[in-house]
Design a protein around this motif. Sequence first.
Motif, PDB file in Angstrom:
ATOM      1  N   TYR A 518     -66.242  33.488 -38.427  1.00 38.33           N
ATOM      2  CA  TYR A 518     -65.884  34.906 -38.454  1.00 38.33           C
ATOM      3  C   TYR A 518     -66.873  35.763 -37.666  1.00 38.33           C
ATOM      4  CZ  TYR A 518     -62.225  34.100 -41.902  1.00 38.33           C
ATOM      5  OH  TYR A 518     -61.078  33.680 -42.531  1.00 38.33           O
ATOM      6  N   THR A 520     -68.756  36.301 -33.911  1.00 37.12           N
ATOM      7  CA  THR A 520     -68.442  35.986 -32.514  1.00 37.12           C
ATOM      8  C   THR A 520     -69.411  34.998 -31.883  1.00 37.12           C
ATOM      9  OG1 THR A 520     -69.703  37.942 -31.826  1.00 37.12           O
ATOM     10  CG2 THR A 520     -67.327  38.219 -32.124  1.00 37.12           C
ATOM     11  N   GLN A 523     -68.102  31.492 -32.181  1.00 35.37           N
ATOM     12  CA  GLN A 523     -66.737  31.201 -31.740  1.00 35.37           C
ATOM     13  C   GLN A 523     -66.774  30.569 -30.355  1.00 35.37           C
ATOM     14  OE1 GLN A 523     -64.793  35.035 -32.086  1.00 35.37           O
ATOM     15  NE2 GLN A 523     -64.880  35.004 -34.344  1.00 35.37           N
ATOM     16  N   ASN A 526     -61.352  30.446 -28.009  1.00 35.09           N
ATOM     17  CA  ASN A 526     -60.747  31.785 -28.034  1.00 35.09           C
ATOM     18  C   ASN A 526     -60.081  32.100 -29.370  1.00 35.09           C
ATOM     19  OD1 ASN A 526     -61.484  32.425 -25.395  1.00 35.09           O
ATOM     20  ND2 ASN A 526     -59.683  31.342 -24.537  1.00 35.09           N
ATOM     21  N   ASN A 528     -59.879  33.434 -32.884  1.00 37.83           N
ATOM     22  CA  ASN A 528     -60.628  34.420 -33.663  1.00 37.83           C
ATOM     23  C   ASN A 528     -59.910  34.617 -34.999  1.00 37.83           C
ATOM     24  OD1 ASN A 528     -61.995  36.563 -34.767  1.00 37.83           O
ATOM     25  ND2 ASN A 528     -62.048  37.768 -32.872  1.00 37.83           N
ATOM     26  N   HIS A 530     -60.269  36.645 -37.241  1.00 39.90           N
ATOM     27  CA  HIS A 530     -60.054  38.049 -37.622  1.00 39.90           C
ATOM     28  C   HIS A 530     -58.663  38.531 -37.216  1.00 39.90           C
ATOM     29  CE1 HIS A 530     -64.001  39.045 -39.187  1.00 39.90           C
ATOM     30  NE2 HIS A 530     -64.570  38.404 -38.155  1.00 39.90           N
TER      31      HIS A 530
END
Length: 681
Positions: A518, A520, A523, A526, A528, A530
């Motif tokens: 959660y 960035t 990550q 790509n 995400n 959220h």
Amino acid sequence: MRDFLNKIYQNHALVYKIFLFISTTILIVYLFPKGVYFKFDVQKGKVWQYENLYAPFDFAVQKTEKEIQDNQIEIKANKHLYFVADDEVVESVISKYDKQAKIVFSDSLINDKLRVQLINKGKSFLHTIYKTGVVSDKIVKHKIITIRKGNKAFDIASDKLILISDVENEIVSFFNQEMYSKYIPEYKTLLNSVIRINITFDNEYTSKSLKKELDNISTTQGKISTGELIISKGNNVDGERYSVLKSLKDEYNTQLLSDANYYWLILGYIILVSLVLIMLLLFLKKYRINIYENNNKVTFIFFNILFMVFLVTLTIKYNSNYIIAVPLIVLPIVIKAFFDARLGLITHVLTVLLLGFIVPDSFEFVFLQIITGIVTILTVSELYKRANLFISIGQITLIYMLAYFAFFIIQEGSIKNIKGIYFALFALNGVLALLSQYLILIYEKVFGLVSDVSLLELSNTNSKLLRELNEKAPGTFQHSMQVANLAEASANEIGANAMLVRTGALYHDIGKMLNPMYFTENQATNVNPHNELSPKDSAQVIINHIIEGIELAKKNGLPERIIDFIRTHHGTSLVYYFYKQQEIQFPDDFSEADFRYPGPIPFSKETAILMMADASEAASKSLKEPTAQSIDNLIDKVINGQMNNGQFMNSNITFQEIQLIKKVIKSKLKSIYHLRVEYPE
């Protein structure tokens, strides 16, 4: 009653401080020696600045330690010697002589009458020498000694005793007559074979006698009567005057008090001790409010003061000459290790002033301890580097010795009688002060505090929690490392605790390891998560990394000082990105409180530095083309925004320090984003 108990419960922190204050005061007063305090400062070699001093009562003038030692040396040099006479030895010698004489003088050429005369002459010689006695060669000559024979004792000049080595000379002298001279060789052989020592040194009785004489040495050398002039204003305090004043001071300190006076004395001590402790509490409340509000830390400080008072009073009761071996510098070392240098110095000075009432030569004591306390604060740093402590203790010990040397030559005017034992005691003081490292470790366990030594261990990236962070959230780990470098450099620039802020930075985001995707920085694709949540839910996930980080830190036993960085690194700021998303997508379902971190805001320079470094490093990742100008503008925007939101109001940090921190962060980030020269393919 219920209302009263509720009030006590609501103000339990204040009630505890009052209890701590009263109990510490009582314990210190209990430990203090009880005696009337001499109001004049007696310093050898100084001019008497007070009015003419007359004796308030009769008292004896005490001999100095050196005078008593001289008396002891004199008594030992002239000690009376005791010997024991053994009559059985004499009887044995004569019996043996009778048997052997008959053999020696059995020559047929010697008639019976002559034989009897020769034997009797030899026996007469034995009675003559044993009348006083025969001793070994080791005996003091020209001295009266005492010989004990059974229950009787008599004195005799040691010269009258016959030394065993002089027996042959005595034989020659005794038998040097016409009738007996030709038998001298026979007498020598015979008498040397039978004569034995009958007077022996009585070491036990002599030692008892010496001890009795030493015990009976008078410690006084005169008497001063009531009303007698002791010293006039303007006179030098030296020689006999110093001895008289010192004796008067000692008499004041040891005289028995009446019950009424005793209670007044206790009241005086209570007031003085209370004033010192109140000054410390006021300092904490005004300048160290976070320490003042933490009863555990206040207890720790009071305990250390009490511990030092205990050591000094115990030493005074045993032998006041050893006071200089008590390592009082441990107090500022320990306080500085857990808090800061200023508090360490204040605590040390107040403790020394407190002890100045009960130690002999209080001016010298206070001067020595305050000077060395200042040197301790200035030199002792980075305790996790063992060499630093050794070097600092060596410097402090040298200051002790130099100050003592200066006091001695001022008081005595020469170095003739300087005592080497004091230098040895100062060295012992330094050795004992080295134990402060172990004391710090004990205090960490007992009081739950953290020092630079523990911070060094916690900052090891191979520790369990940081290894786990690196495995579960590698992006967060790298972010924490970058923030730690920025924060450490900033702390060094403004003189904050660099080791503390670095360690706090390494752990500030450990809550992210529970939901790493959660955030960035973790990550790698790509995807995400959220995108599947509402802005409000996303904000709650982000905010939760604070609460989860605190719980994780407590579960793993991290100190409160490190947990403070987790609590405060976002202060009460907004999760701005999702706040704006909510404002756009759901303007009717909108509450600012749902997007605000719970706080508290930073309450120290170190926690404020972390907030700036964390936000700056995170924001710098959003720059598509990081140029020097864009970095400058970004850092100004981020940190100015934090200032405008009141995030640094409680952190005791100045505008000048914030500008210096900005400068350091900008410089470091420019170095990180500096583009290399493109190499040809």
